[in-house]
Structures are given as structure tokens and as C-alpha cells.
Design a protein around this motif. Structure first.
Motif, PDB file in Angstrom:
ATOM      1  N   ASP A 141      -7.527   3.641   3.826  1.00 48.57           N
ATOM      2  CA  ASP A 141      -7.406   2.279   3.307  1.00 48.57           C
ATOM      3  C   ASP A 141      -8.246   1.279   4.097  1.00 48.57           C
ATOM      4  OD1 ASP A 141      -5.313   2.958   1.404  1.00 48.57           O
ATOM      5  OD2 ASP A 141      -4.079   3.245   3.189  1.00 48.57           O
ATOM      6  N   HIS A 179      -2.947   4.429  -5.926  1.00 50.04           N
ATOM      7  CA  HIS A 179      -3.934   4.679  -4.863  1.00 50.04           C
ATOM      8  C   HIS A 179      -3.633   5.943  -4.073  1.00 50.04           C
ATOM      9  CE1 HIS A 179      -1.766   3.827  -1.205  1.00 50.04           C
ATOM     10  NE2 HIS A 179      -2.875   3.798  -0.510  1.00 50.04           N
ATOM     11  N   ASN A 213       0.827  -1.201   0.000  1.00 46.79           N
ATOM     12  CA  ASN A 213       0.000   0.000   0.000  1.00 46.79           C
ATOM     13  C   ASN A 213       0.867   1.259   0.000  1.00 46.79           C
ATOM     14  OD1 ASN A 213      -1.998   1.982   1.812  1.00 46.79           O
ATOM     15  ND2 ASN A 213      -2.982   0.700   0.274  1.00 46.79           N
ATOM     16  N   HIS A 251      -5.980   8.631  -1.373  1.00 42.33           N
ATOM     17  CA  HIS A 251      -5.443   9.659  -0.472  1.00 42.33           C
ATOM     18  C   HIS A 251      -5.429  11.056  -1.098  1.00 42.33           C
ATOM     19  CE1 HIS A 251      -4.337   6.511   2.337  1.00 42.33           C
ATOM     20  NE2 HIS A 251      -3.735   5.872   1.368  1.00 42.33           N
ATOM     21  N   PHE A 310      -1.420   8.589   6.755  1.00 41.45           N
ATOM     22  CA  PHE A 310      -1.173   7.457   5.867  1.00 41.45           C
ATOM     23  C   PHE A 310      -2.167   6.326   6.113  1.00 41.45           C
ATOM     24  CE2 PHE A 310       3.134   9.170   5.265  1.00 41.45           C
ATOM     25  CZ  PHE A 310       3.183   9.054   3.886  1.00 41.45           C
TER      26      PHE A 310
END
Ligand code: FES
Ligand SMILES: [Fe+2]
Length: 336
Positions: A294, A170, A164, A175, A290
Motif C-alpha cells: 500500500d 484491494h 485499508n 495484495h 499487511f
């Protein structure tokens, strides 16, 4: 052959690459007290001797199988709670109250452990390998301050969580990053690989033009993957780098248990005492940024990398690196 079929080790719960895996928080292992821990199917007993060192053995006594976490720490030795056999710090049986001779008695299998960043880590490879606990390359050899960040569980294999952080597609979609990162790959050793962003800060608007003054080369983002399932990140403007370590371990049911570690250089005196807690808190916010976004993906994903495209290059490089990793037999798992 389809790409997914070429992958043998990546994302497979039955494959455990040699590495350092986090076990428990250091603070949970008090002097003079034994506790239980577990890595996949291996049950362990941990204790801290009077010399402050943490030791780890197989959990069950070779006499009749009592769990040694109910036993007694005596100096740097451990006594079984059942018939009081005593084992020294190497696991050798050194005392049996009901019998003089202990020389032929089986000992406890001992495990290589180390402490770093407030965690106790288990080494699963050959115990004679002189491998260091994962570090942030830029900080190697420098005295550090660190704190423990969030502990988390993800409903997928640690490899899926790891990629990831180098999944450039992504970053934009999930993000909302306004830059497409491009990762340069540098193998640091057979077991360690680094991904560094080489895309410069764009100059699309006034804010970005201002921000560019603090990113002289590229938008700093460097991810280093170590043996096992640990990644260390360096991110931030040129004058202030933030450092985060993601320590991950697999579970028997194919999930990930993670612990985030926030790290900064040790700064001395009053300045350090004031500044470092603020910096570590800021690092935590960076880490949270971060981690956000997800969660929903990881909760339902059935990972299968079937259709790689050019934009997946960094992930493909990592998969190739991981396919070359080795696994000793010590912590092999049989998946039902
Ligand atoms: S079970 Fe440990 S001494 Fe008997
Ligand atoms: Fe993400």
C-alpha cells in the motif's frame, strides 16, 4: 447529494474523535526524568514518578512559560527549571521558593494517560469516562506479552489507513489474495465496531483444500476499530491466532503516525520463554505482509470517497460509524 458531500468527519483533520492516542514508547519515560511529547497542537510534558506511574501535563509553566521538560522530577512531583515552582502529581502548585502562600497560584492542566503494550497513551475524551485502552476482544482480561513493531508515517489521514484493512477490493488487487472476503459488521459499543470475514476458505486447489482443515468456519480475519484511530486484528488458522494492533494518530499536516504492536497470550515457564518470542516474530511477519503493497498508494493519494460501490460496503459501514463519533473540545485543532 453526492456521497462525498455527506461525509463531515471521516478523513477530516479538524475532527479528532474522543479516543486513546499513542504518545511515546514507555521505555522513553524513565523514572525521575521529564520529557516532551505532543499530540496535534498540544505540547505536553511527561514524567515517571518514583511510584513508576507516568503523568502528563501541559508543557509550559503557568508562571512565565518555561518548558517543564527541562525541570526536575522530585518523587512524584515536578519542579519548574526556571524559578523552581513545584507542582504535585495532580498539577497543583505546592511550592514557590520566593513566596509562602501558593494557594491562589494556577496549576498545570493534567492529562489522562495510561500505559499498555509498551506505549504511553493519551485519552482525549472526558477524563471521567472509564474507557479502556484498546484491546483485542478475544484476549480481554487475559495476561499478555507484546512487543513493539514498526513505527511509520503515512501521507494521508489515519482514517484512510484504517479502511485499508477492510477494503476487500484491494486485498485482491494490491495484495493478490485469491479470495474475496465478505465482512460481517458488529457494533461492539457506540465507539467500537468489528468487521469479521465470513467467507470460508475456498477449495480451488490441493493446497487450499489442505488449508481448509485449519479454518473450520471462515478464513479468520477480524478487525476491531476503537474510538480514536486504533485497530486491532485477529488473523490465522483456528489453532493459532495472531494479534496485531495498529495504533495511529493524526498530525497537524494531515498525515498519520503509526506504531504497530504485536501481541500474544502470556505463556508461563520455559515453554513460554521459548515459544512467545518466536510467535511474536511470526506475528511481525504477518504484520509486514499487511503493510507491504500500500505504501506507494498512500504516498500520493488525495483521498476523496466519491463513487462507492456495493463492494465498498464495509468501508461505508465504517464511515457511518465514524460520522457518529464525538469529539470533546480539549484537543480541538484549527487547520489552516
Ligand atoms: S517559569 Fe516556571 S517557575 Fe517561573
Ligand atoms: Fe493494504
Amino acid at each position: 447529494m453526492a456521497y462525498a458531500e455527506k461525509i463531515k468527519q471521516f478523513g477530516e483533520s479538524g475532527f479528532v474523535p474522543d479516543g486513546w492516542y499513542w504518545l511515546v514508547r514507555s521505555g522513553d519515560v524513565k523514572v525521575g526524568k521529564a520529557i516532551e511529547a505532543r499530540f496535534l497542537g498540544t505540547e505536553l510534558v511527561l514524567f515517571r514518578g518514583e511510584d513508576q506511574r507516568v503523568r502528563a501535563f501541559d508543557a509550559h509553566c503557568p508562571h512565565m512559560g518555561a518548558h517543564l521538560c527541562d525541570g526536575f522530577v522530585e518523587g512524584n512531583d515536578l519542579r519548574c527549571p526556571f524559578h523552581f515552582w513545584k507542582y504535585d502529581q495532580s498539577g497543583k502548585c505546592i511550592e514557590i521558593p520566593a513566596q509562602q502562600d501558593t494557594s491562589k497560584m494556577p496549576g498545570l492542566r493534567s492529562h489522562k494517560v495510561a500505559e499498555a503494550y509498551g506505549l504511553v497513551w493519551l485519552w482525549t475524551g472526558n477524563p471521567d469516562d472509564p474507557e479502556e485502552v484498546p484491546v483485542i476482544p478475544e484476549l480481554r482480561g487475559i495476561p499478555l506479552d507484546s512487543t513493539l513493531g514498526a513505527q511509520f508515517t503515512k501521507n494521508c489521514h489515519p482514517n484512510v489507513v484504517m479502511i485499508n484493512a477492510i477494503d476487500v477490493q484491494h486485498f485482491r488487487s494490491v495484495h493478490q489474495l485469491i479470495v474475496d472476503l465478505e465482512m460481517k459488521v458488529t457494533p461492539l459499543s457506540d465507539r467500537c465496531i468489528q468487521f469479521s470475514n465470513i467467507t470460508p476458505m475456498p477449495e480451488k486447489n490441493l493446497f487450499l483444500r489442505f488449508a481448509k482443515r485449519f479454518y473450520h468456519k471462515a478464513l479468520t480475519y477480524e478487525m476491531t476499530y476503537w474510538w480514536g484511530h486504533t485497530g486491532s486484528v485477529m488473523v490465522g488458522p483456528d489453532f493459532l491466532h495472531f494479534y496485531i494492533i495498529f495504533a495511529l494518530r493524526p498530525t497537524l499536516d494531515g498525515k498519520t503516525e503509526g506504531q504497530t504492536l504485536l501481541v500474544t497470550k502470556r505463556r508461563s515457564g520455559l515453554f513460554g520463554r521459548l515459544v512467545n518470542p518466536v510467535l511474536l516474530f511470526a506475528t511481525k511477519l504477518v504484520g509486514n505482509y499487511f503493510a507491504k503493497g500500500d505504501t506507494i498508494i498512500f504516498s500520493r493519494i488525495k483521498f476523496k470517497f466519491q463513487t462507492p460501490i456495493r463492494a465498498d460496503k464495509a468501508i461505508i459501514d465504517f464511515v457511518e460509524h465514524y460520522e457518529k463519533q464525538k469529539s470533546s473540545e480539549n484537543y480541538k485543532v484549527e487547520i489552516a
